[in-house]
Design a protein around this motif. Structure first.
Motif, PDB file in Angstrom:
ATOM      1  N   SER B 340       7.032  25.842  27.245  1.00 20.86           N
ATOM      2  CA  SER B 340       6.146  26.500  26.599  1.00 20.86           C
ATOM      3  C   SER B 340       6.516  26.590  24.982  1.00 20.86           C
ATOM      4  N   LEU B 341       5.802  26.259  24.190  1.00 23.98           N
ATOM      5  CA  LEU B 341       6.109  26.666  22.906  1.00 23.98           C
ATOM      6  C   LEU B 341       4.962  27.933  22.240  1.00 23.98           C
ATOM      7  N   LYS B 342       4.596  28.696  23.230  1.00 19.44           N
ATOM      8  CA  LYS B 342       3.593  29.846  23.080  1.00 19.44           C
ATOM      9  C   LYS B 342       4.302  31.132  23.605  1.00 19.44           C
ATOM     10  N   PRO B 343       5.476  31.546  23.012  1.00 25.05           N
ATOM     11  CA  PRO B 343       5.979  32.863  23.264  1.00 25.05           C
ATOM     12  C   PRO B 343       5.161  33.796  22.970  1.00 25.05           C
ATOM     13  N   GLU B 344       5.221  35.078  23.471  1.00 27.20           N
ATOM     14  CA  GLU B 344       4.516  36.055  22.995  1.00 27.20           C
ATOM     15  C   GLU B 344       4.482  36.475  21.715  1.00 27.20           C
ATOM     16  N   GLY B 345       3.281  36.570  21.021  1.00 27.18           N
ATOM     17  CA  GLY B 345       3.395  36.855  19.331  1.00 27.18           C
ATOM     18  C   GLY B 345       3.970  35.699  18.481  1.00 27.18           C
ATOM     19  N   GLY B 346       4.074  34.414  19.281  1.00 25.77           N
ATOM     20  CA  GLY B 346       4.555  33.152  18.224  1.00 25.77           C
ATOM     21  C   GLY B 346       3.362  32.478  17.733  1.00 25.77           C
ATOM     22  N   ALA B 347       3.763  31.567  16.774  1.00 31.22           N
ATOM     23  CA  ALA B 347       2.934  30.627  16.450  1.00 31.22           C
ATOM     24  C   ALA B 347       2.821  29.263  17.357  1.00 31.22           C
ATOM     25  N   PRO B 348       1.725  29.046  17.980  1.00 34.18           N
ATOM     26  CA  PRO B 348       1.522  28.047  18.859  1.00 34.18           C
ATOM     27  C   PRO B 348       2.003  26.730  18.406  1.00 34.18           C
ATOM     28  N   GLY B 349       2.862  25.972  19.209  1.00 38.50           N
ATOM     29  CA  GLY B 349       3.325  24.779  18.561  1.00 38.50           C
ATOM     30  C   GLY B 349       4.674  24.951  17.810  1.00 38.50           C
ATOM     31  N   ASP B 350       4.865  25.801  17.077  1.00 38.49           N
ATOM     32  CA  ASP B 350       6.113  26.049  16.205  1.00 38.49           C
ATOM     33  C   ASP B 350       7.493  25.987  17.120  1.00 38.49           C
ATOM     34  N   ALA B 351       8.419  25.102  16.580  1.00 40.09           N
ATOM     35  CA  ALA B 351       9.627  25.049  17.145  1.00 40.09           C
ATOM     36  C   ALA B 351      10.796  25.158  15.948  1.00 40.09           C
ATOM     37  N   THR B 352      11.850  25.985  16.107  1.00 40.04           N
ATOM     38  CA  THR B 352      12.706  25.973  15.061  1.00 40.04           C
ATOM     39  C   THR B 352      13.802  24.773  15.340  1.00 40.04           C
ATOM     40  N   ALA B 353      14.624  24.581  14.267  1.00 36.50           N
ATOM     41  CA  ALA B 353      15.471  23.370  14.458  1.00 36.50           C
ATOM     42  C   ALA B 353      16.488  23.481  15.571  1.00 36.50           C
ATOM     43  N   GLU B 354      16.997  24.748  15.926  1.00 32.92           N
ATOM     44  CA  GLU B 354      17.872  25.300  16.982  1.00 32.92           C
ATOM     45  C   GLU B 354      17.235  25.078  18.392  1.00 32.92           C
ATOM     46  N   SER B 428      -6.044  31.010  12.505  1.00 36.57           N
ATOM     47  CA  SER B 428      -6.064  30.975  13.839  1.00 36.57           C
ATOM     48  C   SER B 428      -5.007  31.411  14.311  1.00 36.57           C
ATOM     49  N   ILE B 429      -3.721  31.418  13.844  1.00 34.14           N
ATOM     50  CA  ILE B 429      -2.482  31.461  14.452  1.00 34.14           C
ATOM     51  C   ILE B 429      -2.419  33.212  14.603  1.00 34.14           C
ATOM     52  N   PRO B 430      -2.792  33.844  13.757  1.00 37.34           N
ATOM     53  CA  PRO B 430      -2.691  35.298  13.917  1.00 37.34           C
ATOM     54  C   PRO B 430      -3.628  35.877  15.108  1.00 37.34           C
ATOM     55  N   VAL B 431      -4.754  35.175  15.259  1.00 38.12           N
ATOM     56  CA  VAL B 431      -5.508  35.740  16.216  1.00 38.12           C
ATOM     57  C   VAL B 431      -5.025  35.370  17.795  1.00 38.12           C
ATOM     58  N   ALA B 432      -4.280  33.895  17.746  1.00 38.56           N
ATOM     59  CA  ALA B 432      -3.463  33.773  19.124  1.00 38.56           C
ATOM     60  C   ALA B 432      -2.200  34.694  19.259  1.00 38.56           C
ATOM     61  N   GLN B 433      -1.689  35.066  18.292  1.00 39.46           N
ATOM     62  CA  GLN B 433      -0.586  36.063  18.276  1.00 39.46           C
ATOM     63  C   GLN B 433      -1.102  37.334  18.830  1.00 39.46           C
ATOM     64  N   ARG B 434      -2.292  37.771  18.363  1.00 41.42           N
ATOM     65  CA  ARG B 434      -2.626  39.111  18.837  1.00 41.42           C
ATOM     66  C   ARG B 434      -3.340  39.185  20.410  1.00 41.42           C
ATOM     67  N   ILE B 435      -3.931  37.658  20.758  1.00 38.80           N
ATOM     68  CA  ILE B 435      -4.248  37.495  21.945  1.00 38.80           C
ATOM     69  C   ILE B 435      -3.101  37.745  23.106  1.00 38.80           C
ATOM     70  N   SER B 436      -2.113  36.921  22.565  1.00 41.08           N
ATOM     71  CA  SER B 436      -0.933  36.874  23.475  1.00 41.08           C
ATOM     72  C   SER B 436      -0.154  38.101  23.603  1.00 41.08           C
ATOM     73  N   GLN B 437      -0.297  39.114  22.606  1.00 35.67           N
ATOM     74  CA  GLN B 437       0.184  40.339  22.787  1.00 35.67           C
ATOM     75  C   GLN B 437      -0.500  41.249  23.652  1.00 35.67           C
ATOM     76  N   ARG B 438      -1.945  41.129  23.610  1.00 34.33           N
ATOM     77  CA  ARG B 438      -2.594  41.728  24.310  1.00 34.33           C
ATOM     78  C   ARG B 438      -2.508  41.413  25.915  1.00 34.33           C
ATOM     79  N   PHE B 439      -2.399  40.145  26.138  1.00 38.18           N
ATOM     80  CA  PHE B 439      -2.308  39.789  27.352  1.00 38.18           C
ATOM     81  C   PHE B 439      -0.623  39.423  27.941  1.00 38.18           C
ATOM     82  N   SER B 440       0.039  40.261  27.188  1.00 39.08           N
ATOM     83  CA  SER B 440       1.606  40.016  27.293  1.00 39.08           C
ATOM     84  C   SER B 440       2.012  40.271  28.623  1.00 39.08           C
ATOM     85  N   ASP B 441       1.350  40.778  29.746  1.00 37.52           N
ATOM     86  CA  ASP B 441       1.659  41.146  30.911  1.00 37.52           C
ATOM     87  C   ASP B 441       1.772  39.831  31.982  1.00 37.52           C
TER      88      ASP B 441
END
Lengths: 99, 551, 177
Positions: B340-354, B428-441
């Motif tokens: 998953s590239l959708k961690p809680e509070g993350g930007a969907p689809g972003d991946a770091t070089a590491e 878009s991304i901040p909306v996704a981030q806030r939804i993922s925080q709201r439903f973090s359980d």
């Protein structure tokens, strides 16, 4: 007229820049030459177009600003994001690409 | 995996040299921005909100470890240390410098990659099922045909200046994971009554400001005729597609305006003239490409692995990850592991070089050197032994890559939105981030079950909001970001376009609105009923009532 | 406008019949090679056929050549217009004229013809190009030489790479038999 300044992107690097009083391009909005005078604004736009021809920048345009406690701020969300970088993660915020 | 031959190598290298020349001409002033723009777009280079943006094709979503490592190195050396995986199996870099892009492209060419036709009014990167070659429900590997189409469509002399962009997707499985009914052409591999394998050809699907479900214009196309049939469709479109109005230029509008029957007849007439000519695919060439995608040397393993079962029994977190992120593999003792590239509070689809390097290493050790990119902006290790899953998971956990939410509420698609994109009206991304925080359980998410939320920052619908079970569309209302919500969309074999639930919500209120919709669903669902089934049964009214009751 | 043909900038021996011309053919001498519009051809067909000079036809991008297939034998040149470089209809028209309707005369690209499109145009069957003056013949030749690999069989008879390379060879062989 509302307060306006010129923004563009640098041709070689692509980063967001603002036209300063001295005619240079800065990454920092607060260094922009802002004016409420339409004649000055048109003059700024002409200087910008000359720099398009000189291949320094691309796509210049005027943006609306407000000044709060001596700090220039864009009116629109879009220009706020352009000025400061994406709002999505602290470490994605703008850092100057060109000193 | 497909490997370039000497001609493929020459092709991408010449293309890099050509673009290097074009960039030099631009910087020297021989080309104006207006003249240069179409040339850079043909090489995937945009000028976005903050900087240039380069979109690199990941053909049919398949990467080797070496390629993934190169993507990581490019993120580090040419960009700000991360990349963004898109809904079309591409990766985008957000800050490359124009003067350095030719070098970047040369680095890609070294590992058999490029950015050709990731933009412009041409045939774009061909996409495929992200479980290709691994899933149990597959008739044939769609990448064989995606590769054949990649070759045919690369710098096609006739179809490089189409009325509008053109997207093709291929799936080899009846469970459609490639959204073939929402592409300009969707190809569904089918078996006919005689047992032969061919394609159902679907045309005129798409999203954007006019979402349309594609129509089948041919139920069964024998493999040998794949390219002549595609050429016939493209030739009809190139001549008759509208060029007077950008918003009516996609093939879906042509199909609607001429009518599916007439359009089909035009294609079939053109095909009659092309059929059995130079575009006919010889069986031995199909077989040659097929060998590149031959299944890796799977060991003969029992279907059940005791060590895996034990870990699953002992470790609830691991078990939860397996439940959502691990899918059935066609070979006994193997599994498909989604990252998953959708961690809680993350930007969907972003991946770091590491993170890219970690995935490259895992693929090398545990997945036959293969990584797939999903159109849902996640990564996939297609061939992992059950016995290796615990080790894979342990490593993923250390690098924030083990979020157990594939297919669940927080596995959202989100376009870059106003944070990066010149076209967007809202973020878009901040909306996704806030939804993922709201439903973090996570337990609550697993209890809610499969639920697809998709978010677009403007009507162009890059975030696929039309086909989200819950779709969110960002709009601009007098300079403020508002969000319109749609319900009941679906991108899979039950293709459907979502319906607008009512007036839009403000940036502050949109997360509460999603919460309310989910609450209505949980309240009204019967047993294990899926969101869209509940929605179909009870209609939009109960959702609406609760949403707008307080107002 | 300079005319590019066989990699050289050459003098254009063809004239366009002015749009305002009526039945005296704009005063054009009877032995001049003349390019006419579809409308002119349709209204003055008989008079045009009586001339000694060669005849060419200019088609706009919204005039598919299907309309004049029966008349092709009368034309030594067909000019296809690119009103904007991004209007790519004429690529299809060119291939249809060459590969389906057997047109063997000069196929000329006119309008917004840019150096970076030349390669595509050649492969679709164009063999002359009305170009803007800025680029040298050398620059044009360079643009064509930039790519030596392609994947698509077209009527230019050149063998493609990839899956259609073999098929192409065979179908040519069959056609030659």
């Amino acid at each position: 007229m509302p307060l306006k300044a010129i923004t563009a992107n640098r041709l070689r690097e692509g980063d967001v820049v603002y036209l300063t009083e001295s005619g240079l391009w800065s990454n920092w909005l607060n260094q922009a030459c802002a004016s409420e005078d339409e004649t000055v604004q048109q003059d700024l736009l002409q200087r910008a177009e000359a720099d398009v021809a000189a291949r320094k920048i691309v796509a210049p345009y005027l943006i609306d600003l407000i000044e709060v406690d001596g700090i220039l701020q864009p009116l629109s969300t879009r220009e706020n994001i352009r000025a400061a970088g994406p709002t999505v993660r602290a470490d994605y915020r703008n850092v100057p690409l060109v000193a | 995996m497909y490997r370039y031959d000497e001609f493929d190598h020459a092709f991408v290298q010449q293309r890099v040299a050509q673009f290097r020349g074009q960039v030099e001409r631009r910087l020297a002033g021989e080309l104006s921005e207006d003249e240069f723009k179409p040339l850079r777009l043909m090489n995937g280079l945009y000028l976005q909100l903050h900087a240039y943006m380069l979109r690199v094709a990941v053909p049919y979503g398949t990467l080797s470890s070496k390629q993934m490592r190169r993507l990581a190195r490019i993120a580090r050396d040419y960009d700000r240390g991360y990349g963004h995986f898109t809904t079309r199996q591409n990766i985008q870099y957000n800050w490359p410098k124009l003067a350095e892009v030719p070098d970047l492209l040369a680095e890609l060419a070294e590992v058999e990659m490029h950015a050709i036709q990731t933009s412009g009014n041409c045939i774009r990167n061909v996409t495929a099922d992200h479980f290709a070659g691994a899933s149990a429900d597959e008739i044939e590997d769609p990448r064989i045909y995606a590769e054949i189409i990649r070759q045919w469509s690369s710098l096609h002399p006739e179809f490089s200046f189409l009325p509008r962009k053109f997207k093709i997707a291929v799936t080899g499985a009846p469970n459609d994971r490639a959204a073939v009914r929402f592409h300009d052409i969707g190809l569904q591999i089918r078996r006919n009554e005689a047992g032969e394998v061919g394609f159902e050809v679907i045309v005129g699907g798409g999203q954007g400001r006019t979402p349309v479900i594609g129509v089948t214009i041919r139920k069964f196309l024998p493999k040998a005729h794949l390219l002549s049939y595609l050429e016939a469709i493209l030739r009809v479109y190139n001549q008759l597609g509208r060029r007077d109005n950008l918003y009516k230029a996609r093939i879906k509008i042509l199909v609607q305006q001429t009518g599916a029957e007439v359009f089909t007849r035009l294609v079939e007439e053109e095909w009659d003239a092309l059929k059995n000519g130079a575009l006919t695919l010889p069986a031995e060439e199909i077989e040659r490409i097929e060998t590149y995608f031959a299944p890796p040397a799977f060991e003969t393993l029992p279907a059940v692995n005791p060590a895996f079962e034990a870990r699953r029994f002992e470790d609830r977190d691991f078990a939860r990850w397996v439940r959502s992120n691990v899918s059935a593999h066609k070979a006994d003792g193997y599994a498909i592991a989604s990252i998953s590239l959708k961690p809680e509070g993350g930007a969907p689809g972003d991946a770091t070089a590491e993170q890219m390097e970690v995935v490259a290493e895992l693929a090398e050790i545990y997945s036959f050197d293969e990584i797939l990119i999903s159109h849902e902006q996640n990564l996939v290790l297609p061939h992992v032994k059950l016995s290796d899953l615990p080790a894979v998971w342990d490593k993923l956990v250390k690098h924030e890559l083990a979020t157990p939410n594939i297919g669940l509420l927080t596995d959202m698609i989100a376009c870059p939105g106003l944070d990066y994109c010149n076209l967007a009206n809202a973020r878009s991304i901040p909306v996704a981030q806030r939804i993922s925080q709201r439903f973090s359980d996570l337990n609550r998410q697993h209890e809610i079950g499969d639920l697809k939320i998709k978010i677009s920052g403007c009507i162009n619908a890059c975030g696929h909001h039309h086909v989200g079970h819950i779709g969110i569309l960002g709009v601009d209302k007098k300079g403020e970001e508002f969000y319109q919500i749609t319900l009941g969309g679906s991108a899979d074999e039950n293709a459907a376009v979502g319906k607008i639930v009512g007036p839009a919500f403000s940036y502050d209120d949109v997360v509460d609105a999603i919460d309310s919709i989910v609450a209505t669903y949980l309240d009204r669902r019967q047993e294990d009923e899926k969101f869209n089934d509940t929605y179909a049964r009870i209609g939009i009214a109960p959702f609406k009532e609760k949403l707008y009751a307080a107002a | 406008m300079p005319l590019l043909k066989n990699g050289q900038i050459i003098e254009d021996t063809w004239s366009n019949l002015p749009e305002s011309a009526n039945d005296d053919q704009g005063g054009a001498a009877l032995d001049v090679d003349l390019i006419v519009s579809l409308e002119q051809w349709q209204s003055d067909r008989d008079a045009l056929l009586k001339r000694n000079g060669r005849l060419g036809l200019r088609l706009r991008s919204d005039q598919p050549p299907a309309e004049i297939v029966a008349d092709l034998e009368h034309f030594d040149l067909i000019a296809l217009d690119f009103p904007k470089f991004s209007d790519g209809r004429a690529y299809s028209y060119a291939r249809l004229l060459r590969e389906r309707h057997g047109f063997r005369g000069e196929l000329r690209a006119v309008g917004n013809v840019l150096r970076d499109q030349l390669f595509f145009m050649l492969r679709c069957g164009f063999d002359s190009f009305e170009v803007a003056g800025e680029d040298s013949a050398e620059a044009w030749r360079g643009a064509v030489a930039e790519m030596s690999v392609w994947y698509q069989p077209t009527g230019d008879g050149r063998r493609p790479s990839g899956v259609l390379g073999g098929a192409f060879g065979r179908s040519r062989a069959v056609a030659a038999e």
